[in-house]
Design a protein around this motif. Structure first.
Motif, short mmCIF file in Angstrom:
data_model
loop_
_atom_site.label_atom_id
_atom_site.label_comp_id
_atom_site.label_asym_id
_atom_site.label_seq_id
_atom_site.Cartn_x
_atom_site.Cartn_y
_atom_site.Cartn_z
N ASN A 106 4.93 -6.44 82.73
CA ASN A 106 5.83 -6.20 83.86
C ASN A 106 7.13 -6.95 83.61
O ASN A 106 7.24 -7.73 82.67
N ARG A 107 8.12 -6.70 84.45
CA ARG A 107 9.46 -7.25 84.22
C ARG A 107 9.45 -8.78 84.18
O ARG A 107 10.08 -9.40 83.30
N ALA A 108 8.71 -9.40 85.11
CA ALA A 108 8.71 -10.87 85.17
C ALA A 108 8.08 -11.47 83.92
O ALA A 108 8.63 -12.41 83.33
N LEU A 109 6.93 -10.93 83.50
CA LEU A 109 6.27 -11.45 82.30
C LEU A 109 7.11 -11.18 81.05
O LEU A 109 7.22 -12.03 80.16
N TYR A 110 7.72 -10.00 80.99
CA TYR A 110 8.55 -9.66 79.84
C TYR A 110 9.68 -10.67 79.68
O TYR A 110 9.92 -11.20 78.58
N HIS A 111 10.38 -10.96 80.76
CA HIS A 111 11.51 -11.89 80.66
C HIS A 111 11.04 -13.32 80.40
O HIS A 111 11.72 -14.08 79.69
N ALA A 112 9.88 -13.68 80.93
CA ALA A 112 9.32 -15.02 80.64
C ALA A 112 8.99 -15.14 79.15
O ALA A 112 9.24 -16.17 78.52
N LEU A 113 8.44 -14.08 78.59
CA LEU A 113 8.12 -14.08 77.15
C LEU A 113 9.39 -14.09 76.31
O LEU A 113 9.48 -14.81 75.30
N LYS A 122 1.78 -20.10 83.65
CA LYS A 122 0.36 -19.75 83.62
C LYS A 122 0.12 -18.28 83.28
O LYS A 122 -0.82 -17.96 82.55
N GLY A 123 0.96 -17.41 83.79
CA GLY A 123 0.79 -15.98 83.50
C GLY A 123 1.00 -15.68 82.04
O GLY A 123 0.24 -14.91 81.43
N VAL A 124 2.02 -16.28 81.42
CA VAL A 124 2.29 -16.08 79.99
C VAL A 124 1.15 -16.64 79.16
O VAL A 124 0.66 -15.99 78.23
N THR A 125 0.71 -17.85 79.49
CA THR A 125 -0.39 -18.46 78.75
C THR A 125 -1.65 -17.61 78.80
O THR A 125 -2.31 -17.37 77.79
N ALA A 126 -2.00 -17.12 79.99
CA ALA A 126 -3.19 -16.29 80.14
C ALA A 126 -3.05 -14.99 79.36
O ALA A 126 -4.00 -14.53 78.71
N LEU A 127 -1.86 -14.41 79.39
CA LEU A 127 -1.61 -13.16 78.67
C LEU A 127 -1.76 -13.35 77.16
O LEU A 127 -2.41 -12.54 76.47
N LEU A 128 -1.18 -14.43 76.63
CA LEU A 128 -1.25 -14.68 75.19
C LEU A 128 -2.68 -14.97 74.74
O LEU A 128 -3.14 -14.47 73.70
N ARG A 129 -3.41 -15.78 75.54
CA ARG A 129 -4.79 -16.12 75.15
C ARG A 129 -5.69 -14.89 75.20
O ARG A 129 -6.56 -14.72 74.33
N ALA A 130 -5.50 -14.04 76.18
CA ALA A 130 -6.32 -12.82 76.27
C ALA A 130 -6.06 -11.92 75.07
O ALA A 130 -6.98 -11.34 74.49
N ALA A 131 -4.80 -11.80 74.67
CA ALA A 131 -4.46 -10.98 73.51
C ALA A 131 -5.07 -11.56 72.24
O ALA A 131 -5.58 -10.82 71.38
N GLU A 132 -5.03 -12.88 72.09
CA GLU A 132 -5.60 -13.51 70.90
C GLU A 132 -7.10 -13.26 70.80
O GLU A 132 -7.63 -13.02 69.71
#
Length: 318
Positions: free
Chosen positions: A25-32, A5-15
């Motif tokens: 942050n470290r967790a999101l970076y590694h998930a991406l 969910k965090g990755v999806t929200a981050l990508l949609r906000a950027a789009e």
């Protein structure tokens, strides 16, 4: 891969903001990063990410702007330069110039920690910080000086486009040229041939290729009477009026105008064909002696362009 969910929200906000997502942050970076390995996400620049399908839908200029907007957030002191600044200003140019590089203005050379796609453009003195669409960029004049490093026809498209705006002025480019390191001969040649009457980057590129091959410089956007509507004269892309009375015109089309007959829009295509035939008939009645149609594939190949122009009688100066 399982939805994050965090990755999806981050990508949609950027789009929504027309930029790349940032591994905040470290967790999101590694998930991406995990999703780049599964090809769900692409990473066009270190720590910048985009949904792979979304990225595929963007043209090369849009991709560059997505990277630039994200880097402007990460590095607010950077001043974007060269082709990056030209993108921010909206100057028209060929997509072939994009190779993933990002250009910034600097008073020093490359740093050991720089990303491989970062290009520092050395400016000896007086780096002026302008802002366009919220992004720090070099001045229009400095941007044009930097873009003179591209092949002539590609650079001419940028110069023509810039001079169609009220912010780029030839005299400012000349003045700036005397203060900084640049290829003065290239800049001088571009200023001599730049013409804001060129309607788009494709036409500018085609004209630049004609000049490179040694053909006479054409007049632009010449008007001819339209018997069907005198208030809407025909305008041609390129025109040569010769001393012996011949009038040669060339029309540039960067994409194929007509599809095959199975196209569902066949009726409208037929109407376009009928219009083009009638237009050419009227042009010949107005004294045009030769009409040459140029496509992108013609202007990129020396022999094809030379053959088409010579067979139509365009003056060759070499």
């Amino acid at each position: 891969m399982k939805t994050h969910k965090g990755v999806t929200a981050l990508l949609r906000a950027a789009e929504r903001e027309r930029r790349c997502a940032i591994g905040e942050n470290r967790a999101l970076y590694h998930a991406l990063r995990r999703r780049t390995k599964s090809l769900e996400v692409t990473s066009p620049y270190p720590n910048l990410f985009a949904d792979a399908a979304y990225w595929e839908s963007l043209n090369p200029e849009e991709r560059s702007l997505h990277v630039i907007r994200a880097l402007a957030r990460l590095h607010p002191k950077w001043i974007f330069a060269g082709l990056s600044a030209a993108c921010v200003y909206g100057y028209q140019h060929g997509y072939s110039l994009h190779d993933g590089s990002v250009f910034i203005a600097c008073e020093h050379g490359r740093n050991a920690a720089d990303a491989s796609k970062l290009r520092r453009l050395y400016i000896r003195t007086d780096i002026l910080r302008y802002t366009c669409n919220g992004i720090p960029v070099t001045s229009p004049a400095q941007t044009l000086l930097d873009c003179a490093a591209y092949p002539f026809a590609n650079a001419l498209a940028i110069y023509d486009s810039a001079f169609r705006t009220p912010y780029a002025k030839p005299e400012e480019v000349r003045a700036r040229m005397l203060r900084v390191n640049c290829d003065e001969s290239a800049v001088t040649r571009l200023l001599r041939h730049a013409d804001s009457r060129s309607e788009n980057g494709g036409e500018s590129f085609a004209r630049g290729r004609m000049i490179e091959l040694g053909f006479a410089v054409p007049a632009l956007q010449v008007e001819f009477d339209n018997p069907d509507n005198h208030r809407m004269p025909y305008r041609v892309d390129f025109c040569w009026k010769l001393s012996d009375g011949r009038v040669i015109i060339a029309e540039f089309d960067g994409t194929a105008k007509y599809r095959d007959g199975s196209n569902k829009n066949r009726a409208s295509i037929q109407a376009k064909l009928d219009y083009e035939r009638r237009r050419e008939h009227h042009l010949k009645e107005a004294g045009v002696t030769a009409i040459v149609h140029l496509f992108y594939e013609d202007v990129t190949v020396d022999d094809r362009l030379r053959s088409k122009l010579l067979s139509s009688g365009v003056p060759y100066l070499r």
